[in-house]
Motif scaffolding. Structure first.
Motif, PDB file in Angstrom:
ATOM      1  N   LYS A   1       4.556   0.839  -8.804  1.00 52.34           N
ATOM      2  CA  LYS A   1       4.617   0.850  -7.337  1.00 52.34           C
ATOM      3  C   LYS A   1       3.222   0.814  -6.737  1.00 52.34           C
ATOM      4  O   LYS A   1       2.992   0.138  -5.731  1.00 52.34           O
ATOM      5  CB  LYS A   1       5.392   2.063  -6.842  1.00 52.34           C
ATOM      6  N   PHE A   2       2.284   1.511  -7.346  1.00 53.52           N
ATOM      7  CA  PHE A   2       0.913   1.502  -6.828  1.00 53.52           C
ATOM      8  C   PHE A   2       0.316   0.100  -6.932  1.00 53.52           C
ATOM      9  O   PHE A   2      -0.272  -0.400  -5.975  1.00 53.52           O
ATOM     10  CB  PHE A   2       0.040   2.507  -7.582  1.00 53.52           C
TER      11      PHE A   2
ATOM     12  N   LYS B   1       1.918  -2.760  -7.085  1.00 50.94           N
ATOM     13  CA  LYS B   1       2.628  -3.625  -6.144  1.00 50.94           C
ATOM     14  C   LYS B   1       2.246  -3.317  -4.697  1.00 50.94           C
ATOM     15  O   LYS B   1       2.294  -4.198  -3.841  1.00 50.94           O
ATOM     16  CB  LYS B   1       4.140  -3.500  -6.332  1.00 50.94           C
ATOM     17  N   SER B   2       1.846  -2.070  -4.412  1.00 56.12           N
ATOM     18  CA  SER B   2       1.417  -1.750  -3.048  1.00 56.12           C
ATOM     19  C   SER B   2       0.091  -2.423  -2.716  1.00 56.12           C
ATOM     20  O   SER B   2      -0.180  -2.739  -1.560  1.00 56.12           O
ATOM     21  CB  SER B   2       1.311  -0.234  -2.847  1.00 56.12           C
ATOM     22  N   ILE B   3      -0.718  -2.641  -3.737  1.00 59.62           N
ATOM     23  CA  ILE B   3      -2.006  -3.321  -3.538  1.00 59.62           C
ATOM     24  C   ILE B   3      -1.808  -4.833  -3.493  1.00 59.62           C
ATOM     25  O   ILE B   3      -2.375  -5.520  -2.652  1.00 59.62           O
ATOM     26  CB  ILE B   3      -2.985  -2.952  -4.674  1.00 59.62           C
ATOM     27  N   GLU B   4      -0.997  -5.343  -4.436  1.00 60.73           N
ATOM     28  CA  GLU B   4      -0.761  -6.789  -4.543  1.00 60.73           C
ATOM     29  C   GLU B   4       0.712  -7.023  -4.862  1.00 60.73           C
ATOM     30  O   GLU B   4       1.106  -7.045  -6.033  1.00 60.73           O
ATOM     31  CB  GLU B   4      -1.649  -7.399  -5.618  1.00 60.73           C
ATOM     32  N   PRO B   5       1.538  -7.180  -3.830  1.00 63.74           N
ATOM     33  CA  PRO B   5       2.986  -7.302  -4.042  1.00 63.74           C
ATOM     34  C   PRO B   5       3.406  -8.453  -4.950  1.00 63.74           C
ATOM     35  O   PRO B   5       4.434  -8.375  -5.611  1.00 63.74           O
ATOM     36  CB  PRO B   5       3.529  -7.509  -2.623  1.00 63.74           C
TER      37      PRO B   5
ATOM     38  N   GLU C   1      10.613  -1.538 -11.995  1.00 68.49           N
ATOM     39  CA  GLU C   1      10.219  -2.688 -11.199  1.00 68.49           C
ATOM     40  C   GLU C   1       9.284  -3.635 -11.947  1.00 68.49           C
ATOM     41  O   GLU C   1       8.384  -4.246 -11.360  1.00 68.49           O
ATOM     42  CB  GLU C   1       9.636  -2.247  -9.852  1.00 68.49           C
TER      43      GLU C   1
END
Length: 87
Positions: free
Chosen positions: A2-3, A5-9, A38
């Motif tokens: 999640k971290f 993906k939060s930076i680069e989805p 995920e």
């Protein structure tokens, strides 16, 4: 995940797992765990039992190889389990 993906989805995360005699019946659970984490993709590799890979000083002796290698019947079972529409 999640971290990241939060930076680069759009960053794709791939997991790699080795399928062998001791875990092939759990392949659907492996896929489900990847989904829950995920992870975008899972690659499955057969167990390498006859090389010096993975920092083995010597290749495994045949009895040890057979602890990990699926039997012909187990391979047939795995093929049936992974057939499209199965499970």
């Amino acid at each position: 995940m999640k971290f990241i993906k939060s930076i680069e989805p759009k960053y794709r995360i791939t997991a790699r797992t080795v399928i062998h005699r001791l875990n092939y019946r759990n392949w659907q659970a492996i896929i489900e765990a990847a989904r829950q984490m995920e992870i975008d993709q899972v690659s499955f590799l057969p167990a390498d039992v006859s090389s010096h890979a993975f920092n083995r000083q010597t290749a495994w002796a045949e009895p040890r190889q057979h602890e990990i290698l699926p039997t012909e019947n187990e391979l047939a079972e795995f093929q049936e389990m992974t057939r499209p529409g199965a499970g």
